[in-house]
Design an enzyme around this catalytic site. Structure first.
Site, mmCIF file in Angstrom:
data_model
loop_
_atom_site.group_PDB
_atom_site.id
_atom_site.type_symbol
_atom_site.label_atom_id
_atom_site.label_comp_id
_atom_site.label_asym_id
_atom_site.label_seq_id
_atom_site.Cartn_x
_atom_site.Cartn_y
_atom_site.Cartn_z
ATOM 1 N N CYS A 135 5.298 15.901 -3.875
ATOM 2 C CA CYS A 135 4.758 14.765 -2.997
ATOM 3 C C CYS A 135 4.863 15.239 -1.718
ATOM 4 C CB CYS A 135 5.668 13.314 -3.388
ATOM 5 S SG CYS A 135 4.923 11.909 -2.378
ATOM 6 N N CYS A 182 2.682 7.161 10.319
ATOM 7 C CA CYS A 182 1.380 6.455 9.717
ATOM 8 C C CYS A 182 0.783 5.285 10.678
ATOM 9 C CB CYS A 182 1.655 6.042 8.379
ATOM 10 S SG CYS A 182 0.229 5.595 7.491
ATOM 11 N N GLU A 202 8.992 14.766 5.511
ATOM 12 C CA GLU A 202 9.632 14.581 4.211
ATOM 13 C C GLU A 202 8.795 14.959 3.267
ATOM 14 O OE1 GLU A 202 11.580 10.880 3.902
ATOM 15 O OE2 GLU A 202 11.819 10.736 6.104
ATOM 16 N N CYS A 250 8.704 5.785 -3.892
ATOM 17 C CA CYS A 250 7.334 5.220 -3.219
ATOM 18 C C CYS A 250 7.538 4.202 -2.292
ATOM 19 C CB CYS A 250 6.509 4.432 -4.335
ATOM 20 S SG CYS A 250 4.864 4.038 -3.430
ATOM 21 N N CYS A 273 1.691 -0.490 6.369
ATOM 22 C CA CYS A 273 1.813 -1.279 5.226
ATOM 23 C C CYS A 273 3.487 -2.022 5.447
ATOM 24 C CB CYS A 273 1.687 -0.480 4.126
ATOM 25 S SG CYS A 273 0.022 0.272 4.120
ATOM 26 N N CYS A 308 6.274 -0.303 3.230
ATOM 27 C CA CYS A 308 6.459 0.903 3.414
ATOM 28 C C CYS A 308 7.422 1.356 4.715
ATOM 29 C CB CYS A 308 5.190 1.914 3.328
ATOM 30 S SG CYS A 308 5.041 3.382 3.619
HETATM 31 S S1 SF4 Z 1 1.877 2.947 2.058
HETATM 32 FE FE1 SF4 Z 1 3.058 3.915 4.002
HETATM 33 S S2 SF4 Z 1 2.193 5.935 4.170
HETATM 34 FE FE2 SF4 Z 1 0.798 4.824 2.922
HETATM 35 S S3 SF4 Z 1 -0.695 4.028 4.003
HETATM 36 FE FE3 SF4 Z 1 0.564 2.551 4.067
HETATM 37 S S4 SF4 Z 1 1.930 2.730 5.978
HETATM 38 FE FE4 SF4 Z 1 1.007 4.556 5.389
#
Ligand code: SF4
Length: 340
Positions: free
Chosen positions: A106, A113, A93, A335, A117, A120
């Site tokens: 971006c 990932c 993406e 974001c 987080c 996210c």
């Molecule tokens: S915000 Fe999302 S993409 Fe960025 S490091 Fe944390 S989990 Fe990974």
């Protein structure tokens, strides 16, 4: 047979590799590379090969240009999200964001990932794999040649923790910044980390010209931060501060600190006060990003009053602060929303 993907290399790296395969034609290879990047395709003929048709054929057959198709494009007035399917079936993406007359791309550096987080979407999908430099650069290639967008800035704020895929990201930066390639100046490229201390230290030691650094902080205390950024638990804010301090001092560069504002989690005045105290002594700009909630989100958007009060408190401490207004939240392109 050796195949060479131009998107993986700077112009001179490409010419060196082509020379190694063909035994001649470094200057012609440079012309072929520039034409490919500029026009998005390999032409049938090039004037530089007028007297060397066999060499041109050999180079054309050596180039690997299987560009992944853009599978989905969604647009709002200020953001365009697009997806590309990789050769092994994953979706990458990317988002083009329009700000006044400028456009920023971006890009993603990984599929999924590891950082998990809590706010996210990408973090919630887990880690699938790293992207190679050519897959990162291909996002720029698609923006320019498929979506016909002229991009001035590139930010590594899409899917993935860029420092978790350090070598590929740095190679992609070199290709994007190469004046014979896309020519995006290093000061217009930003790598955003969720606070990878080793990555910041490596950038500090690196003596080559560097892109900008952004650090997504998440919270002003270890207690809150380890709840919303669980993989950063082993890297206390104190150590992160030292790494950022050394970076600012050694490189004489400013850091962009991103702070995603989550209602009733890290948006209190006490948090603003703690954040201002934490950042004292660092050369930073603070980018406050009000969270973009979706129906399945575990977090809520902060109120306008909370945003205003939070920002005022930071400014009271003479911190340069700006609020990044939502771009593309309706298409899940804001974001923390990629990977949804
Ligand atoms: S915000 Fe999302 S993409 Fe960025 S490091 Fe944390 S989990 Fe990974």
């Amino acid at each position: 047979m050796t195949l060479i993907n131009p998107l993986q290399f700077t112009a001179h790296e490409f010419a060196d590799r082509m020379y190694a395969v063909c035994g001649r034609g470094r200057a012609q290879a440079l012309a072929l590379y520039q034409c490919f990047i500029r026009e998005g395709q390999v032409r049938d003929t090039l004037p530089q090969f007028r007297n060397a048709p066999h060499l041109y054929e050999q180079m054309r057959q050596t180039i690997k240009v299987d560009i992944d198709p853009v599978t989905l494009i969604q647009s709002t007035e200020r953001a365009t999200k697009f997806l590309m399917k990789t050769h092994d079936g994953y979706l990458v993406e990317s988002v083009i964001m329009s700000m006044q007359s400028r456009k920023s791309l971006c890009v993603s550096s990984q599929i999924g990932c590891r950082m998990a987080c809590a706010f996210c979407h990408t973090g919630q999908m887990g880690f699938k794999r790293h992207l190679g430099p050519e897959e990162i650069v291909q996002q720029m290639f698609a923006a320019r040649h498929v979506l016909k967008s002229s991009i001035q800035n590139v930010v590594f704020m899409g899917m993935g923790e860029p420092f978790d895929n350090f070598e590929s990201v740095m190679q992609a930066v070199r290709v994007l910044a190469d004046p014979l390639s896309f020519g995006i100046g290093l000061r217009r490229i930003t790598i955003s980390t969720s606070g990878d201390i080793q990555g910041i230290k490596t950038m500090t030691r690196d003596e080559r010209p560097l892109p900008n650094l952004a650090v997504s902080l998440g919270a002003p205390t270890d207690a809150i931060r380890s709840k919303i950024m669980p993989r950063r638990r082993a890297e206390p804010l104190h150590d992160l501060y030292t790494a950022m301090y050394d970076y600012c001092r050694t490189k004489k560069r400013q850091i962009l600190v991103s702070y995603v504002l989550l209602s009733d989690v890290n948006d209190s005045l006490e948090c603003a006060e703690q954040l201002a105290i934490y950042l004292k002594g660092l050369d930073v700009r603070v980018n406050v990003i009000p969270y973009n909630a979706s129906p399945e989100s575990a977090f809520a958007c902060p109120s306008q009053e909370a945003i205003t009060a939070f920002v005022s408190r930071l400014r009271h401490h003479a911190l340069p602060v700006f609020v990044r207004h939502e771009r593309g939240s309706s298409i899940q392109a804001a974001c923390g929303q990629l990977g949804g």
